[in-house]
Design a protein around this motif. Sequence first.
Motif, PDB file in Angstrom:
ATOM      1  N   PHE A 161      -2.094  16.541 -17.102  1.00 57.26           N
ATOM      2  CA  PHE A 161      -0.688  16.924 -16.975  1.00 57.26           C
ATOM      3  C   PHE A 161      -0.525  18.389 -16.577  1.00 57.26           C
ATOM      4  CE2 PHE A 161       1.445  13.510 -19.894  1.00 57.26           C
ATOM      5  CZ  PHE A 161       1.012  12.523 -19.033  1.00 57.26           C
ATOM      6  N   ARG A 162      -1.339  19.255 -17.132  1.00 55.93           N
ATOM      7  CA  ARG A 162      -1.225  20.681 -16.776  1.00 55.93           C
ATOM      8  C   ARG A 162      -1.544  20.908 -15.295  1.00 55.93           C
ATOM      9  NH1 ARG A 162      -0.893  24.861 -20.528  1.00 55.93           N
ATOM     10  NH2 ARG A 162      -0.872  24.246 -22.736  1.00 55.93           N
ATOM     11  N   ASP A 163      -2.498  20.171 -14.786  1.00 57.32           N
ATOM     12  CA  ASP A 163      -2.824  20.300 -13.369  1.00 57.32           C
ATOM     13  C   ASP A 163      -1.666  19.800 -12.508  1.00 57.32           C
ATOM     14  OD1 ASP A 163      -4.529  21.077 -11.286  1.00 57.32           O
ATOM     15  OD2 ASP A 163      -5.395  19.075 -11.105  1.00 57.32           O
ATOM     16  N   MET A 164      -1.045  18.708 -12.930  1.00 56.94           N
ATOM     17  CA  MET A 164       0.120  18.197 -12.205  1.00 56.94           C
ATOM     18  C   MET A 164       1.284  19.186 -12.289  1.00 56.94           C
ATOM     19  SD  MET A 164      -0.774  15.401 -10.773  1.00 56.94           S
ATOM     20  CE  MET A 164      -2.331  16.279 -10.541  1.00 56.94           C
TER      21      MET A 164
ATOM     22  N   TRP B  10       3.216   4.199  -8.128  1.00 61.37           N
ATOM     23  CA  TRP B  10       1.947   4.286  -7.405  1.00 61.37           C
ATOM     24  C   TRP B  10       0.818   4.139  -8.412  1.00 61.37           C
ATOM     25  CZ3 TRP B  10      -1.219   9.132  -7.188  1.00 61.37           C
ATOM     26  CH2 TRP B  10      -2.401   8.933  -6.437  1.00 61.37           C
ATOM     27  N   TYR B  11      -0.142   3.282  -8.085  1.00 57.81           N
ATOM     28  CA  TYR B  11      -1.311   3.042  -8.932  1.00 57.81           C
ATOM     29  C   TYR B  11      -2.509   3.757  -8.314  1.00 57.81           C
ATOM     30  CZ  TYR B  11       1.680  -0.577 -10.887  1.00 57.81           C
ATOM     31  OH  TYR B  11       2.728  -1.243 -11.470  1.00 57.81           O
TER      32      TYR B  11
ATOM     33  N   HIS C 299       0.840  -1.187   0.000  1.00 59.60           N
ATOM     34  CA  HIS C 299       0.000   0.000   0.000  1.00 59.60           C
ATOM     35  C   HIS C 299       0.880   1.243   0.000  1.00 59.60           C
ATOM     36  CE1 HIS C 299      -2.920   3.032   1.376  1.00 59.60           C
ATOM     37  NE2 HIS C 299      -3.824   2.229   0.815  1.00 59.60           N
ATOM     38  N   VAL C 300       0.412   2.288  -0.615  1.00 60.07           N
ATOM     39  CA  VAL C 300       1.211   3.504  -0.738  1.00 60.07           C
ATOM     40  C   VAL C 300       1.593   4.072   0.630  1.00 60.07           C
ATOM     41  CG1 VAL C 300      -0.808   5.035  -0.923  1.00 60.07           C
ATOM     42  CG2 VAL C 300       1.395   5.736  -1.901  1.00 60.07           C
ATOM     43  N   ASP C 301       0.747   3.938   1.622  1.00 57.30           N
ATOM     44  CA  ASP C 301       1.087   4.466   2.947  1.00 57.30           C
ATOM     45  C   ASP C 301       2.312   3.752   3.522  1.00 57.30           C
ATOM     46  OD1 ASP C 301      -0.984   6.286   2.837  1.00 57.30           O
ATOM     47  OD2 ASP C 301      -2.391   4.998   3.922  1.00 57.30           O
TER      48      ASP C 301
ATOM     49  N   CYS D 298       4.709  17.637  -1.820  1.00 58.24           N
ATOM     50  CA  CYS D 298       4.308  17.641  -3.227  1.00 58.24           C
ATOM     51  C   CYS D 298       3.571  16.363  -3.599  1.00 58.24           C
ATOM     52  CB  CYS D 298       5.546  17.823  -4.112  1.00 58.24           C
ATOM     53  SG  CYS D 298       5.162  17.945  -5.872  1.00 58.24           S
ATOM     54  N   PHE D 299       4.094  15.212  -3.188  1.00 55.93           N
ATOM     55  CA  PHE D 299       3.431  13.960  -3.525  1.00 55.93           C
ATOM     56  C   PHE D 299       2.060  13.876  -2.871  1.00 55.93           C
ATOM     57  CE2 PHE D 299       2.427   9.454  -3.135  1.00 55.93           C
ATOM     58  CZ  PHE D 299       2.649   9.019  -4.437  1.00 55.93           C
ATOM     59  N   ALA D 300       1.933  14.388  -1.661  1.00 55.44           N
ATOM     60  CA  ALA D 300       0.629  14.378  -0.999  1.00 55.44           C
ATOM     61  C   ALA D 300      -0.395  15.163  -1.801  1.00 55.44           C
ATOM     62  CB  ALA D 300       0.754  14.946   0.416  1.00 55.44           C
ATOM     63  N   GLU D 301       0.022  16.307  -2.356  1.00 56.37           N
ATOM     64  CA  GLU D 301      -0.904  17.116  -3.159  1.00 56.37           C
ATOM     65  C   GLU D 301      -1.190  16.455  -4.498  1.00 56.37           C
ATOM     66  OE1 GLU D 301      -3.406  20.261  -4.377  1.00 56.37           O
ATOM     67  OE2 GLU D 301      -2.770  19.438  -2.424  1.00 56.37           O
ATOM     68  N   VAL D 302      -0.170  15.850  -5.111  1.00 58.49           N
ATOM     69  CA  VAL D 302      -0.388  15.102  -6.353  1.00 58.49           C
ATOM     70  C   VAL D 302      -1.395  13.982  -6.110  1.00 58.49           C
ATOM     71  CG1 VAL D 302       0.716  13.455  -7.925  1.00 58.49           C
ATOM     72  CG2 VAL D 302       1.820  15.649  -7.437  1.00 58.49           C
ATOM     73  N   ARG D 303      -1.200  13.256  -5.047  1.00 59.52           N
ATOM     74  CA  ARG D 303      -2.103  12.144  -4.728  1.00 59.52           C
ATOM     75  C   ARG D 303      -3.527  12.647  -4.508  1.00 59.52           C
ATOM     76  NH1 ARG D 303      -1.496   8.480   0.743  1.00 59.52           N
ATOM     77  NH2 ARG D 303      -3.129   6.918   0.272  1.00 59.52           N
ATOM     78  N   ARG D 304      -3.657  13.756  -3.773  1.00 60.90           N
ATOM     79  CA  ARG D 304      -4.986  14.297  -3.505  1.00 60.90           C
ATOM     80  C   ARG D 304      -5.667  14.730  -4.792  1.00 60.90           C
ATOM     81  NH1 ARG D 304      -7.733  18.732  -3.210  1.00 60.90           N
ATOM     82  NH2 ARG D 304      -5.981  20.047  -3.832  1.00 60.90           N
TER      83      ARG D 304
END
Length: 405
Positions: free
Chosen positions: A343-346, A213-214, A191-193, A286-292
């Motif tokens: 992609f633009r949002d990322m 991460w899937y 799991h990602v966590d 950053c990854f937390a925001e990408v994931r969200r």
Amino acid sequence: MTRSFVNWSGSLAFTPAEHAEPRDEDEVCALVRHARETGTTIRPVGSGHSSSPLVRTDGILVSLDRLSGMVSGDGHRVSVWAGTKLRTLGEGLFDGGLAMDNLGDVDYQSIAGATATGTHGTGLGFGNLSTQIAAVRLVTGAGETLDISPADNPELLPAARLSLGALGVVTRVTLDVQPHFELHRVSWCAHVDWTLDHLAELQHTNRNMDFYWYPRSDQTQVRVMNRVDETPTGPPFTPARVPDSAPLGAPRDSQVGPTHRTIPRHRELRFEEIEYMLPSEAFPACFAEVRRRIRDRHRRVAGWRVLVRSIAPDDIWLSNAYGRPTVTIACLQNVSLPYEEYFRDMEAVFRQYGGRPHWGKKHWLTARELRPLYPRWDDFQAVRRRLDPDGVFLTPDLARLLEEA
């Protein structure tokens, strides 16, 4: 000869006025002089894996496929023609009892194309492939060959090791290599966590480490690699097993082999990709925001995975890892699915955390946004104007990246 060009993913297609395949450096020099005399542009191309428009031109497109193979070597350094594909290079080095220190995720790029765009692998102790370059030979905008090395024009080496093809047509590169060694690759799912909780430990106790991460399952595939002749730096890791704390016990995959057969992955499906290089300390937020955002906004269309890797800092002027330890986040998307809105949002998230875009992948930045990200930006531009004063290599796409309006 004129023919259309289509890149690996199919997202870039154009028809140059001429498509040339020189057989030696003299022919490269003649092509550049012809372009200069006729006021047209000329761009080199390797395997066409890049999805950015770096090679697009309405002038002369120069394929380096015929400039391939080993030129010379002494056991510590080898000189190879610029069009040599990484897969061919790996086999050639292996036959000579040698290996590159690290490699990227794919091996169908040419050595000049991969290093010119900042292709990288993963591992806290390893820079991108350009850091393995000891010397470069190129044809300048005047149609003349120029050697750049610690002994010849050393002040140009930090620019020439990663140049986007903006300084000239690279005809050969000299690489630092080492005696052949084997890696043991092990991967497993978690799991990602769990992966995020153990990320620092995994990175510091393995030679190479990355994870996918899937988004639709919140699972990850973790991959670690270590030399079979060395023991990783501490428990609970060994080259032959998954960490005791991993939730799924047995490895999903295990392989032992030389670097060029163990690190790259074979790709059947084609995809688009955006990748940003982030300061290591900015990665968790950053990854937390990408994931969200992916889970809240893009889960319906984000059918592919997100790849996380690490790169050591370097002193190459246009390197995305210049001056700072780096963690990368790459979002992949099947070519049959829409990608631009996603992609633009990322990209907006990556920029918020000080990210630098991968030169060979999708991004929408121009010189105005790029210049503040690179402390030696102006130094690179001075070298570019010195080696290409007439703009022979400066297409409109490259000008958007390198020259502020």
